[in-house]
Design an enzyme around this catalytic site. Structure first.
Site, PDB file in Angstrom:
ATOM      1  N   CYS A 130       0.811  -1.226   0.000  1.00 36.93           N
ATOM      2  CA  CYS A 130       0.000   0.000   0.000  1.00 36.93           C
ATOM      3  C   CYS A 130       0.845   1.278   0.000  1.00 36.93           C
ATOM      4  CB  CYS A 130      -0.952  -0.004   1.188  1.00 36.93           C
ATOM      5  SG  CYS A 130      -0.143  -0.393   2.746  1.00 36.93           S
ATOM      6  N   HIS A 243      -3.401   6.147   4.827  1.00 37.93           N
ATOM      7  CA  HIS A 243      -2.008   6.334   5.235  1.00 37.93           C
ATOM      8  C   HIS A 243      -1.515   7.727   4.813  1.00 37.93           C
ATOM      9  CE1 HIS A 243      -2.028   2.201   6.178  1.00 37.93           C
ATOM     10  NE2 HIS A 243      -1.228   1.707   5.252  1.00 37.93           N
TER      11      HIS A 243
END
Ligand code: A2P
Length: 347
Positions: A130, A243
């Site tokens: 990711c 994130h």
């Protein structure tokens, strides 16, 4: 669901699996049938999809007959266990785990960066980590104009990266702390609510954890630049989803800020979010549920004439995982690459 592609989601009950379902529906993916696979724990449970109720099945080697694409998001060991059976059954596996990412004969794809590499697949295509996807989408447009020499990245990674149970755990821990009770870590190794800790993936002999080395090695593979210098510090923070990353880039010569801003405005999968007067820049709550990676705070590095600083936030479950996987599936269809001609012996 009528004419189209037979898809199986392995890990359908997980955080990424649920997002895969939502994306297949919202993007009108040309489905014929959708099969939902998970562990025996979830067998028989019902999940709504396109106005129907689909029943989750326990995965086995026999699950893949007639399946064209497997979207796998049930962890590396599950992928390793079932990928060979899926490929033998004629399916292409788009794998969200780290199990095959660095294998030479497995393309590691971010559609905005290296779509051409998908043509080399031999049955398995890997979805990058990711943090690597989010960083790559944001900095590749700059790299194309002026090659990046060195990347220094620090990540601020949400609980979603550790799965649905980790997200629930942070909420429970926050409630426990507010009630004056001691938080109990179960999925994550330490309390995350009102805390943070360096990423807990296994440490290597060089002092870097696996998550950090994924950013180094996967970025090099996706950018097709084995010499690219990358260093990363990955940290888990008490954010539920999305994130963030602080990125320092070094070039051979200065990179004008205005040029970087223009490139970000025109880049696929990127949204420039900067309001310098209001001191407003990307935040995880704004990135949550968004397809685009939000980029801002682009500024000259005052410590290095050829350095550029930027900040990004991106939805780890979406572009950092499920959306990238669905885009890979769409690319497979677009390039007519579903038919597997050669099965690798390595799996
Ligand atoms: P299950 O819900 O049956 O445990 P997350 O990353 O959000 O924790 O989700 C992990 C996903 O992977 C879930 O769908 C989970 O199914 C699935 N999974 C975990 N272990 C296995 C396994 N051994 N076999 C099949 N699916 C698994």
């Amino acid at each position: 669901m009528s004419g189209g592609i037979n898809v199986a989601i392995l890990g359908a009950t997980g955080a990424v699996g649920q997002e895969l379902l939502a994306l297949l529906e919202s993007r009108n993916f040309p489905l014929k049938n959708l099969k939902l696979l998970a562990s025996p724990r979830s067998a028989g449970s019902k999940i709504p999809f396109c106005g129907q109720e689909l029943t989750v099945e326990a995965v086995s080697d026999e699950s893949f007959a007639g399946i064209d694409i497997v979207l796998a998001s049930a962890g590396g060991s599950t992928s390793k266990k079932y990928a060979a059976a899926a490929v033998s059954a004629g399916a292409v596996v788009i794998d969200n785990s780290s199990a095959f990412r660095m294998d030479e004969d497995v393309p590691l794809i971010v559609p905005e960066i290296n779509p051409e590499a998908i043509a080399e697949h031999q049955g398995i295509i890997a979805n990058p980590n990711c943090t690597t996807i989010l960083m790559g989408v944001a900095i590749y447009p700059l790299h194309q104009v002026q090659p990046i020499k060195r990347i220094v990245v620090s990540t601020y990674q949400s609980a979603s990266g550790a799965g649905a149970r980790a997200m629930a755990e942070v909420e429970t821990q926050a409630q426990d702390i507010l009630n004056g009770e001691t938080p109990k870590p179960e999925v994550l190794p330490y309390p995350l609510a009102f805390n943070l800790f360096p990423h807990n993936s296994p440490l290597g002999s060089n002092g870097y954890c696996q998550e950090e080395m994924k950013m180094v090695n996967e970025t090099r593979k996706i950018f097709a630049d084995p010499q690219l210098r990358v260093t990363a510090t990955c940290v888990r923070v008490p954010v539920l989803r999305a994130h963030s990353e602080a990125i320092n880039l070094e070039f051979d010569q200065p990179f004008p800020i205005e040029k970087a801003q223009e490139l970000m405005k025109g880049a696929e999968g990127v949204k420039l979010v900067e309001d310098w007067e209001q001191n407003y820049f990307p935040m995880p709550i704004d990135a949550t549920g968004e397809d685009d990676v939000l980029v801002g705070r682009i500024r000259q590095d005052i410590s290095h004439a050829n350095g550029l600083e930027l900040w990004l936030c991106g939805d780890q479950i979406r572009k950092g995982a499920a959306l990238n996987a669905v885009q890979i599936a769409e690319l497979l269809l677009e390039k007519d690459l579903l038919k597997v001609t050669e099965v690798t012996a390595a799996i």
